[in-house]
Design a protein around this motif. Structure first.
Motif, PDB file in Angstrom:
ATOM      1  N   ILE A  38      70.494 101.829  81.207  1.00  0.00           N
ATOM      2  CA  ILE A  38      69.843 102.788  80.312  1.00  0.00           C
ATOM      3  C   ILE A  38      68.402 102.378  80.035  1.00  0.00           C
ATOM      4  O   ILE A  38      67.485 103.220  80.025  1.00  0.00           O
ATOM      5  N   ALA A  39      68.175 101.077  79.813  1.00  0.00           N
ATOM      6  CA  ALA A  39      66.813 100.619  79.544  1.00  0.00           C
ATOM      7  C   ALA A  39      65.899 100.868  80.730  1.00  0.00           C
ATOM      8  O   ALA A  39      64.763 101.345  80.574  1.00  0.00           O
ATOM      9  N   THR A  41      66.323 103.111  83.051  1.00  0.00           N
ATOM     10  CA  THR A  41      66.165 104.555  83.191  1.00  0.00           C
ATOM     11  C   THR A  41      65.116 105.097  82.231  1.00  0.00           C
ATOM     12  O   THR A  41      64.274 105.927  82.603  1.00  0.00           O
ATOM     13  N   ARG A  42      65.144 104.612  80.998  1.00  0.00           N
ATOM     14  CA  ARG A  42      64.180 105.097  80.011  1.00  0.00           C
ATOM     15  C   ARG A  42      62.758 104.668  80.344  1.00  0.00           C
ATOM     16  O   ARG A  42      61.797 105.342  79.977  1.00  0.00           O
ATOM     17  N   ARG A  47      62.139 112.079  84.533  1.00  0.00           N
ATOM     18  CA  ARG A  47      62.042 112.585  83.163  1.00  0.00           C
ATOM     19  C   ARG A  47      63.374 113.139  82.656  1.00  0.00           C
ATOM     20  O   ARG A  47      63.753 112.922  81.510  1.00  0.00           O
ATOM     21  N   GLN A  50      65.551 110.283  81.751  1.00  0.00           N
ATOM     22  CA  GLN A  50      65.039 109.647  80.545  1.00  0.00           C
ATOM     23  C   GLN A  50      65.521 110.380  79.293  1.00  0.00           C
ATOM     24  O   GLN A  50      65.934 109.755  78.315  1.00  0.00           O
ATOM     25  N   GLN A  51      65.465 111.706  79.339  1.00  0.00           N
ATOM     26  CA  GLN A  51      65.916 112.485  78.183  1.00  0.00           C
ATOM     27  C   GLN A  51      67.427 112.330  77.962  1.00  0.00           C
ATOM     28  O   GLN A  51      67.885 112.242  76.823  1.00  0.00           O
ATOM     29  N   ALA A  53      69.185 109.669  78.780  1.00  0.00           N
ATOM     30  CA  ALA A  53      69.381 108.323  78.246  1.00  0.00           C
ATOM     31  C   ALA A  53      69.016 108.263  76.771  1.00  0.00           C
ATOM     32  O   ALA A  53      69.710 107.614  75.971  1.00  0.00           O
ATOM     33  N   LYS A  54      67.945 108.924  76.379  1.00  0.00           N
ATOM     34  CA  LYS A  54      67.562 108.968  74.960  1.00  0.00           C
ATOM     35  C   LYS A  54      68.634 109.650  74.114  1.00  0.00           C
ATOM     36  O   LYS A  54      68.944 109.204  73.009  1.00  0.00           O
ATOM     37  N   SER A 111      70.712  98.503  74.895  1.00  0.00           N
ATOM     38  CA  SER A 111      69.652  99.069  75.725  1.00  0.00           C
ATOM     39  C   SER A 111      68.303  98.997  75.035  1.00  0.00           C
ATOM     40  O   SER A 111      67.264  98.791  75.695  1.00  0.00           O
ATOM     41  N   GLU A 112      68.293  99.157  73.714  1.00  0.00           N
ATOM     42  CA  GLU A 112      67.033  99.043  72.981  1.00  0.00           C
ATOM     43  C   GLU A 112      66.520  97.604  72.989  1.00  0.00           C
ATOM     44  O   GLU A 112      65.312  97.360  73.067  1.00  0.00           O
ATOM     45  N   ARG A 115      65.307  96.991  76.548  1.00  0.00           N
ATOM     46  CA  ARG A 115      64.059  97.728  76.777  1.00  0.00           C
ATOM     47  C   ARG A 115      62.877  96.988  76.167  1.00  0.00           C
ATOM     48  O   ARG A 115      61.795  96.897  76.769  1.00  0.00           O
TER      49      ARG A 115
END
Length: 244
Positions: A38-39, A41-42, A47, A50-51, A53-54, A111-112, A115
């Protein structure tokens, strides 16, 4: 407080330690893969991904883990498509539902952290690695990811501790880990203080070992940041005849 009963309770609840550790280990292993995916990907994905994953991170960080576990365990079985799919033999088992909920939850939080670790690595290092002939994947695996792990490890250690404690929620879907055994013992003896004190002591011991392991890993990964020892003795010049 009845200390003989307290010690007997510790022995009884110890039977749930293997299941607790298994839940935590499998969830962490799957969650790390999810977090890195996820990290990445973001940061570097298309795009649309990314959305997506967010949105995944927003949902799993914004809702309680217990609600997620209930939705997976009780909710998925309400759909005929799920019951008739090849996943139903797994999703009907409370153990795998707990693993799925814990993994998705820790993957969102992790993931945060990952990231942030990836963003701490200078973009110039990736460019230099690719200029040396590395592919983007090889540069990520050999240059970016090791440094990101070192940066993210302290924060991820906190997430591991939180996940270990979160395994207690698996008792709500009939799994007899430490908290599930404690609840059963309380219903039999009505001795809340001794039972929960013993359960808390077991979780405290597990997390103490976990914090020591994280500290050891952090110590090994940051050896280059520790100050160099001073006051080294002068080399022995008797064999070479050099002047001191």
């Amino acid at each position: 407080m009845d200390f003989p009963f307290l010690w007997q309770t510790v022995q009884t609840l110890s039977a749930g330690i293997p299941l607790t550790l298994l839940l935590a280990t499998l969830s962490v292993s799957i969650g790390v893969v999810i977090a890195i995916t996820i990290a990445a990907t973001r940061l570097w994905g298309p795009r649309a991904l990314q959305q997506a994953a967010k949105f995944y991170v927003f949902v799993f960080r914004g809702t309680p883990l217990l609600v997620q576990m209930f939705l997976i365990y009780y909710g998925l079985g309400q759909f005929e498509a799920v019951r008739s799919s090849f996943l139903w033999p797994v999703l009907r088992e409370p153990f795998w539902c707990a693993i799925l909920a814990l993994s998705l939850n820790t993957g969102a939080y992790g993931s945060e952290i990952v990231r942030g670790g990836l963003q701490s690595v200078g973009h110039g290092q990736r460019e230099a690695a690719m200029a040396c002939g590395m592919s983007p994947w090889l540069a990520f695996r050999r240059i970016v990811l090791p440094q990101a792990v070192r940066q993210a490890l302290p924060a991820y250690g906190n997430e591991l501790i939180l996940l270990c404690k979160a395994t207690s929620l698996a008792s709500m879907i009939t799994l007899m880990e430490i908290t599930g055994l404690a609840a059963k013992l309380i219903s039999d003896t009505y001795r809340v203080i001794e039972v929960f004190a013993a359960a808390g002591a077991i979780y405290l011991a597990i997390n103490f070992v976990l914090t020591r392991l994280v500290a050891f890993a952090d110590h090994r990964l940051t050896a280059h940041l520790r100050p160099v020892a001073t006051g080294k003795p002068a080399p022995d010049t008797r064999l070479t005849g050099a002047k001191p």
